[in-house]
Design a protein around this motif. Sequence first.
Motif, mmCIF file in Angstrom:
data_model
loop_
_atom_site.group_PDB
_atom_site.id
_atom_site.type_symbol
_atom_site.label_atom_id
_atom_site.label_comp_id
_atom_site.label_asym_id
_atom_site.label_seq_id
_atom_site.Cartn_x
_atom_site.Cartn_y
_atom_site.Cartn_z
ATOM 1 N N ILE A 186 1.078 -0.364 -13.428
ATOM 2 C CA ILE A 186 1.439 -1.205 -12.277
ATOM 3 C C ILE A 186 2.307 -0.422 -11.292
ATOM 4 C CG2 ILE A 186 2.536 -3.338 -11.520
ATOM 5 C CD1 ILE A 186 2.075 -4.536 -14.204
ATOM 6 N N ILE A 187 3.336 0.261 -11.804
ATOM 7 C CA ILE A 187 4.253 1.004 -10.923
ATOM 8 C C ILE A 187 3.509 2.129 -10.210
ATOM 9 C CG2 ILE A 187 6.304 2.481 -10.873
ATOM 10 C CD1 ILE A 187 7.455 0.777 -13.139
ATOM 11 N N PHE A 188 2.600 2.777 -10.919
ATOM 12 C CA PHE A 188 1.786 3.817 -10.280
ATOM 13 C C PHE A 188 0.939 3.214 -9.150
ATOM 14 C CE2 PHE A 188 -2.164 6.429 -10.143
ATOM 15 C CZ PHE A 188 -1.596 7.603 -9.664
ATOM 16 N N GLY A 189 0.403 2.024 -9.386
ATOM 17 C CA GLY A 189 -0.360 1.323 -8.349
ATOM 18 C C GLY A 189 0.480 1.018 -7.125
ATOM 19 N N TYR A 190 1.714 0.588 -7.344
ATOM 20 C CA TYR A 190 2.619 0.331 -6.221
ATOM 21 C C TYR A 190 2.925 1.622 -5.450
ATOM 22 C CZ TYR A 190 3.569 -4.238 -8.360
ATOM 23 O OH TYR A 190 3.459 -5.506 -8.882
ATOM 24 N N CYS A 191 3.054 2.737 -6.179
ATOM 25 C CA CYS A 191 3.310 4.019 -5.519
ATOM 26 C C CYS A 191 2.151 4.386 -4.596
ATOM 27 C CB CYS A 191 3.517 5.119 -6.558
ATOM 28 S SG CYS A 191 5.075 5.012 -7.473
ATOM 29 N N VAL A 192 0.925 4.223 -5.094
ATOM 30 C CA VAL A 192 -0.254 4.527 -4.281
ATOM 31 C C VAL A 192 -0.291 3.623 -3.049
ATOM 32 C CG1 VAL A 192 -2.782 4.537 -4.232
ATOM 33 C CG2 VAL A 192 -1.573 5.320 -6.275
ATOM 34 N N ARG A 193 0.023 2.366 -3.236
ATOM 35 C CA ARG A 193 -0.147 1.344 -2.180
ATOM 36 C C ARG A 193 0.978 1.373 -1.137
ATOM 37 N NH1 ARG A 193 -2.015 -1.937 0.946
ATOM 38 N NH2 ARG A 193 -2.411 -4.136 0.627
ATOM 39 N N PHE A 194 2.227 1.569 -1.587
ATOM 40 C CA PHE A 194 3.361 1.334 -0.692
ATOM 41 C C PHE A 194 4.181 2.573 -0.335
ATOM 42 C CE2 PHE A 194 3.077 -2.834 -3.091
ATOM 43 C CZ PHE A 194 2.374 -3.476 -2.078
ATOM 44 N N LEU A 195 3.765 3.742 -0.796
ATOM 45 C CA LEU A 195 4.539 4.956 -0.500
ATOM 46 C C LEU A 195 4.587 5.229 1.005
ATOM 47 C CD1 LEU A 195 6.128 7.135 -1.977
ATOM 48 C CD2 LEU A 195 4.041 8.475 -2.168
ATOM 49 N N ALA A 196 3.534 4.846 1.721
ATOM 50 C CA ALA A 196 3.482 5.073 3.171
ATOM 51 C C ALA A 196 4.619 4.363 3.900
ATOM 52 C CB ALA A 196 2.136 4.603 3.719
ATOM 53 N N ILE A 197 4.962 3.141 3.447
ATOM 54 C CA ILE A 197 6.043 2.377 4.087
ATOM 55 C C ILE A 197 7.358 3.143 3.988
ATOM 56 C CG2 ILE A 197 7.358 0.218 4.023
ATOM 57 C CD1 ILE A 197 4.920 -1.091 2.715
ATOM 58 N N SER A 198 7.620 3.644 2.797
ATOM 59 C CA SER A 198 8.866 4.371 2.561
ATOM 60 C C SER A 198 8.894 5.689 3.324
ATOM 61 C CB SER A 198 9.028 4.614 1.058
ATOM 62 O OG SER A 198 10.331 5.032 0.754
ATOM 63 N N ILE A 199 7.760 6.377 3.374
ATOM 64 C CA ILE A 199 7.679 7.642 4.110
ATOM 65 C C ILE A 199 7.967 7.416 5.590
ATOM 66 C CG2 ILE A 199 6.046 9.387 4.944
ATOM 67 C CD1 ILE A 199 4.825 9.405 2.131
ATOM 68 N N VAL A 217 -1.141 11.070 1.537
ATOM 69 C CA VAL A 217 -0.468 10.054 0.713
ATOM 70 C C VAL A 217 -0.341 8.733 1.474
ATOM 71 C CG1 VAL A 217 1.753 9.450 -0.317
ATOM 72 C CG2 VAL A 217 0.769 11.691 -0.737
ATOM 73 N N LYS A 218 -0.101 8.810 2.778
ATOM 74 C CA LYS A 218 0.083 7.600 3.589
ATOM 75 C C LYS A 218 -1.186 6.770 3.723
ATOM 76 C CE LYS A 218 2.618 7.982 7.387
ATOM 77 N NZ LYS A 218 3.191 8.555 8.626
ATOM 78 N N LEU A 219 -2.344 7.357 3.459
ATOM 79 C CA LEU A 219 -3.598 6.605 3.543
ATOM 80 C C LEU A 219 -3.681 5.498 2.499
ATOM 81 C CD1 LEU A 219 -6.248 9.423 4.180
ATOM 82 C CD2 LEU A 219 -5.605 7.575 5.745
ATOM 83 N N GLY A 220 -2.887 5.611 1.427
ATOM 84 C CA GLY A 220 -2.928 4.614 0.351
ATOM 85 C C GLY A 220 -2.626 3.210 0.817
ATOM 86 N N TYR A 221 -1.789 3.079 1.852
ATOM 87 C CA TYR A 221 -1.406 1.747 2.333
ATOM 88 C C TYR A 221 -2.579 1.024 2.981
ATOM 89 C CZ TYR A 221 1.387 -1.956 4.421
ATOM 90 O OH TYR A 221 1.900 -3.184 4.763
ATOM 91 N N SER A 222 -3.551 1.792 3.488
ATOM 92 C CA SER A 222 -4.707 1.173 4.141
ATOM 93 C C SER A 222 -5.760 0.697 3.139
ATOM 94 C CB SER A 222 -5.348 2.163 5.119
ATOM 95 O OG SER A 222 -5.860 3.282 4.422
ATOM 96 N N ILE A 223 -5.611 1.075 1.868
ATOM 97 C CA ILE A 223 -6.593 0.689 0.849
ATOM 98 C C ILE A 223 -6.173 -0.640 0.227
ATOM 99 C CG2 ILE A 223 -7.780 1.401 -1.262
ATOM 100 C CD1 ILE A 223 -6.997 4.273 -0.613
ATOM 101 N N PRO A 224 -7.070 -1.641 0.159
ATOM 102 C CA PRO A 224 -6.721 -2.939 -0.435
ATOM 103 C C PRO A 224 -6.201 -2.807 -1.864
ATOM 104 C CG PRO A 224 -8.828 -3.067 0.702
ATOM 105 C CD PRO A 224 -8.434 -1.617 0.698
ATOM 106 N N GLY A 225 -5.287 -3.719 -2.225
ATOM 107 C CA GLY A 225 -4.672 -3.676 -3.554
ATOM 108 C C GLY A 225 -5.668 -3.723 -4.688
#
Length: 535
Positions: A410-423, A367-375
């Motif tokens: 949009i919210i699903f996109g934010y979850c993919v992108r930023f969940l790593a920060i929260s984790i 799941v944390k890999l999502g933050y490394s993928i461009p928006g």
Amino acid sequence: MKNSISKIKISSFILTLLISAPAIIIFLYLFIGHSDNWQHLKETLLFTYIFNSLYIMVGVAVLTTLFGFTTAYLTSLYNFAFSKFFHYGLILPFAIPTYIVAFIYGGMFNITGTVTTFILDILEKDLSEVVFFDIMSIEGAILVMSLVLYPYVYLICKTYLSFESASIIEAAKTFNLSSWQIFKKVILPISRPAIVAGVTLAVMEAVADFGVMDYFGVNTFVTGIFKTWFGMGSVEDAAKLASILMSFVFLLIILERIQRKNRVFKSSGKDFKPIEKEKLTGIKSFLAFVACFIPFFFGFLLPFIQLCFWFSISYEDIIDEDFMITLYQTLSLAISSATLITALALLFVYNVRKHQDKTSSTLTQIVKLGYSIPGAVVAVGILSFFSILDKYVVDLFSSTFIISGTIIAIIFGYCVRFLAISINSFEAGFSRIPQTYDDAAKILDVGEKTTFVKIFIPLLKNSAFASFIIVFIEVIKELPLTMILRPFNYDTLPILALELTQQSQIVESSVPSMFIILIGMVSVILLAKNMNKAQ
């Protein structure tokens, strides 16, 4: 209790599948057959996208290393004029998104910019009579992004050097090495892992940027994705470009991790002594001050002063009912997304804490890999994923409900992108809670829900707040993902700022830009106060 635990694990597994689905779909497009549009892109633009992206990566890597490592070295090892101020001041470029700095510098230094016109009037010369650096170029884009992104290198290198032992430098001095030789033969080699880690983050941000590249007219993979999607109406070809960009990014991550494994320098723990800063005086102090002031001035102070001036002369024309609706939409989207992401991150990290097995840990790392993928890549992956859901799944239950082009997307996109920060925030929080707390709860036969609510939740309040604030700031600033996934006629502050610049209303774009920065600064102040309370 076992049923409850299994539910948490199953939930984590299902969420991991959902969150990783867009990336998997994008990767699969590498192996899908080519269309006529793709053949055209391949013959005309693909080489340009690759060359420009590589050029940007190299340019940003060089300049962020120069700005970031030089300032980290000076502020870590020396005391000089205003060195204490620069300790914090050099982080401030992070407060302004790259695309906002690009808008400001474009308005100041392009052919008709305020600074360019002012200098030409003083010299009483025409543009053709002087040497002119075109800021609206790929080199200008590299310079602007480097001035904003160098804090990645600065922060990581400064943290790394602060944990180095003075004994290393003292040992070097016994060999009668000069300051320059110590820097070249000792400081630089031991700092190389930190430099590479910081540069990798900066390069990943640069290659994934849309706002700067679009405004400066530079063709890269991200602008290509937008042109292919909006111009040609081809999701498949946009996804193919996104898959190549994602491969670029993952290759960077792999190279950085290989480099980190191969080069590890450790100070002896028992012999550790903090580095005593050397006091600089005279010309050396002045040169150190100049070296730190240049990136601070051009990365934060100058654009912020210009932004304040433009805001003061244009806010009355821009702030109206439509602007307040845009502000409300931005804030409500950020609050709801940050709340959901914080809750999901807690579920993932709690699952790891409860089970402490490889499966739970692996799910979290995926799941944390999502933050490394461009928006932009995430957005195209989600469009492809939701189009499949709309076609084959949702139609089974409803003929009118569509997921694509909604707030859900949009919210699903934010979850993919930023969940790593929260984790990461919750992982740090759980690491400070001793395992004996869990063991004591089991011995006393306290239920899992009671343990979670009465013990973990109070102890994780600060981590949850930090997670919420950081994700909130990221969502407020996000541009490409929101722009692709937003519903029709749904604007946020970054989109409004971009649209105003596209209409050549550079001065007016300062209003939404200023609100983005002010919201970010207020959020950071709240975060800092919360950290002080925690301490």
